[in-house]
Design an enzyme around this catalytic site. Structure first.
Site, PDB file in Angstrom:
ATOM      1  N   SER A 149       0.845  -1.189   0.000  1.00  0.00           N
ATOM      2  CA  SER A 149       0.000   0.000   0.000  1.00  0.00           C
ATOM      3  C   SER A 149       0.891   1.252   0.000  1.00  0.00           C
ATOM      4  O   SER A 149       1.775   1.377  -0.851  1.00  0.00           O
ATOM      5  CB  SER A 149      -0.925  -0.052   1.222  1.00  0.00           C
ATOM      6  N   ARG A 219     -11.840   6.135  10.402  1.00  0.00           N
ATOM      7  CA  ARG A 219     -11.477   4.722  10.434  1.00  0.00           C
ATOM      8  C   ARG A 219     -12.570   3.842   9.828  1.00  0.00           C
ATOM      9  O   ARG A 219     -12.282   2.836   9.180  1.00  0.00           O
ATOM     10  CB  ARG A 219     -11.196   4.297  11.867  1.00  0.00           C
ATOM     11  N   ASP A 321      -8.973  -6.200  -4.579  1.00  0.00           N
ATOM     12  CA  ASP A 321      -8.532  -4.938  -3.993  1.00  0.00           C
ATOM     13  C   ASP A 321      -9.019  -3.800  -4.878  1.00  0.00           C
ATOM     14  O   ASP A 321      -8.502  -3.588  -5.970  1.00  0.00           O
ATOM     15  CB  ASP A 321      -7.001  -4.935  -3.902  1.00  0.00           C
ATOM     16  N   HIS A 354      -8.179  -4.996  -0.192  1.00  0.00           N
ATOM     17  CA  HIS A 354      -6.868  -4.412   0.067  1.00  0.00           C
ATOM     18  C   HIS A 354      -6.199  -5.044   1.283  1.00  0.00           C
ATOM     19  O   HIS A 354      -4.980  -5.180   1.326  1.00  0.00           O
ATOM     20  CB  HIS A 354      -7.031  -2.906   0.275  1.00  0.00           C
ATOM     21  N   ASP A 355      -7.010  -5.438   2.256  1.00  0.00           N
ATOM     22  CA  ASP A 355      -6.495  -6.089   3.467  1.00  0.00           C
ATOM     23  C   ASP A 355      -5.663  -7.333   3.183  1.00  0.00           C
ATOM     24  O   ASP A 355      -4.864  -7.747   4.039  1.00  0.00           O
ATOM     25  CB  ASP A 355      -7.671  -6.517   4.360  1.00  0.00           C
TER      26      ASP A 355
END
Lengths: 381, 381
Positions: A149, A219, A321, A354-355
């Site tokens: 990232s 968040r 992602d 994306h995680d």
């Protein structure tokens, strides 16, 4: 036998000129190292962190069983980045809130806490600061630099700013710049923080408060974009937190109470984050993301922008992602190939969005392991 | 010659029992009609609105040149939904903030403004209220019901709640329910509003304030999800609002000032929205979206859920709509086909994301026009 991590701090007195023109008169960097630097200092690997991570990449702290580093599944003895063979360095970036100089520290020029006055730092500035730490550690050349990232952006930037100092670069789930949509999500998160009355123009420390409302919203937005639609449906779907007995639908019919599991999850993540993350750091780090764009100085021509790179590359992306989609990694791959660079590229079929770059995926880890195996053979030869 | 719209209001004294069990003792609905109801009352078309729209579907208000209805490109004389042939009805939903009874009105049971005490209303409740208005207008059977997004959910629900009263249903850019990701975005928007100190537990009217910070954030999040990544890149890309002269990058290096065009656009949209939209209405309408799920009562079996429908259907989706993706429309199409219903389905290749359903796209409008042509021939035969 667990890897025990020991955080260290190094202070720098030589002023650091930032991309913005501002100067940090002096500063400190928090870092950790794992493994042993070999005699010819050829086995160092730098791990760069993304938004909310730190120098604590791997291992646990003495006596704290559940203090695993953020990439502990990737880095350690016998892991894909094997600390029995490599000397791995994790550095907390400037402007962060885990030990390196940042908005919570005192500005030596004014004697006051920096707060929102901490200068805007860029990916390039971080790389420059990281290079000084490596100088101090006696590491001239990195066997590899690696990040996911925003960390991948730093790895890429290393190959452009210090091409002679990087033999290999692993750029995971990253992009050559942010899209308008990426910037848009960052901007909403920043506005949520800045417009929280407890932000006080970034001087909230002096008021004894924290803009928690804004941090929570930031968040929650982040978390949505880290996950894929598919994995959210699989993990949470439309499951209710607790169905109301005797109601045909099970709904509470409330706009403010938690009704669905996904709401509960997001609120929990928001609360947890707002307890430990610094609001000014959030602003700085999302801005560094927005600003990174090595092709901008070349009229958007990424091929010309990446021409200075000399490293061998590994690019990895994940099918689901949507924050840093495979298409963005392929842009980097194509530009490197056009420059006749050595590039390996893996597009991992993973459901986690994306995680995925932080998760323990067998195919992903096998690719990274094999790539580092090759480096290890070269480094020890 | 422009279509001139005239808003009307109708009051209902018979209590309306809501899905939650709550009862609205009396209420009013704001509506508009365009065109002329024919002698056998067979040419009525009901248009259902989505999140922030209203009964003002088409035309302009007398003397207000720029007051076009929200679907004015679709509905009007000679338009795809031709008001020279159809009698079109637009209704503002209960709980909204444009004239129908909602949180800004006085609760007759307490004499106080409803605020956050306004009962949670569902898609099914809206349809029931709409049916009562049609009763009062002497319309037993609709030639068609039509809506996009949340409006499409109402159109679909009409065919299940009042199968005998709907001959055709156009369900545009919609879904049989929200995914976890959809709910997640709604929840973040709601939390931004509810945690704004100016929300005052939903009683902000009494404090003479409006939770504008929260509304701005909610709208910014919404706007990101209405657009596609592609159209954002095309419209805004990474263009700076104003490049700083003499800076190599053009950046201001600021976390709070507007740097990119996309930021400026989002802030503007957020500001505009917070000036006119009611915060409690936002909570209610996003909850109605979350709750809609006709298959839930059938263990998730959409085929059984849609079995009562008797209407002929038009489904339309847009390739780049990631909020209500084509896959979700196809779920409805498949369930209707399994019930041997008459369904037309068009997947329009459009770059505009979810917003496409409101835009003037030639292929999309041609599909709707042809479908209503067929209805008009039937209605007039």
């Amino acid at each position: 036998m667990r890897l025990i991590a020991t955080p260290q701090t190094m202070s720098f007195q030589a002023p650091l000129r930032l991309q913005s023109g501002a100067v940090l008169r002096d500063y400190q960097l928090a870092f950790e190292t794992y493994g042993t630097l070999n005699a010819d200092r050829s086995n160092a690997v730098l791990i760069c962190h993304a938004l909310n991570a730190s120098h604590h990449v791997a291992g646990v702290y003495e006596g704290q069983a559940r203090s695993e580093g953020w990439w502990d599944n990737m880095v350690g003895p016998g892991k894909p980045v094997d600390t029995d063979r490599f000397f791995v360095v994790g550095i907390n970036n400037l402007g962060s809130c885990f030990g390196s100089t940042g908005p919570m520290h005192v500005n030596p020029d004014t004697g006051r806490i920096y707060g929102a006055d901490f200068p805007v730092v860029t990916v390039e500035d971080w790389v420059n600061a990281q290079a000084r730490l490596l100088d101090a550690l006696g590491i001239e050349t990195l066997a590899a630099v690696m990040g996911g990232s925003l960390g991948g952006m730093q790895a890429l930037s290393w190959t452009l700013q210090y091409p002679e100092r990087v033999r290999h670069a692993a750029v995971i789930a990253s992009a050559p710049n942010l899209t308008a949509e990426n910037i848009a999500f960052n901007e909403v998160a920043r506005r949520a923080i800045v417009t929280d009355p407890d932000f006080h123009g970034g001087r909230f420390y002096e008021h004894g408060v924290v803009p928690k409302r804004g941090l929570r919203i930031a968040r929650m937005i982040g978390h949505i974009t880290y996950l894929s639609d598919d994995v959210m449906n699989e993990k949470f779907g439309r499951t209710l937190r607790e169905a109301v007995a005797g109601s045909a639908t099970g709904y509470k019919y409330s706009t403010q109470e938690v009704e669905f599991q996904i709401e509960s999850y997001l609120r929990y993540q928001g609360d947890k984050f707002s307890d430990y993350f610094d609001a000014n750091t959030y602003l700085l780090i999302t801005r560094a993301l927005d600003y990174f764009d090595p092709a901008a100085a070349f009229d958007g021509d990424l091929v010309r922008a990446l021409a200075p790179a000399r490293a061998r590359f590994l690019l990895v992306s994940f099918t689901t992602d949507w924050r840093f989609s495979p298409a963005r990694s392929r842009e980097i791959v194509r530009a490197l190939v056009a420059n006749q660079r050595d590039v390996s590229y893996a597009e991992i079929d993973a459901p986690h969005g994306h995680d995925a770059f932080l998760l323990d995926d067998a195919r992903y880890h096998a690719v990274v392991r094999a790539w580092f195996e090759r480096i290890a053979r070269g480094a020890q030869a």
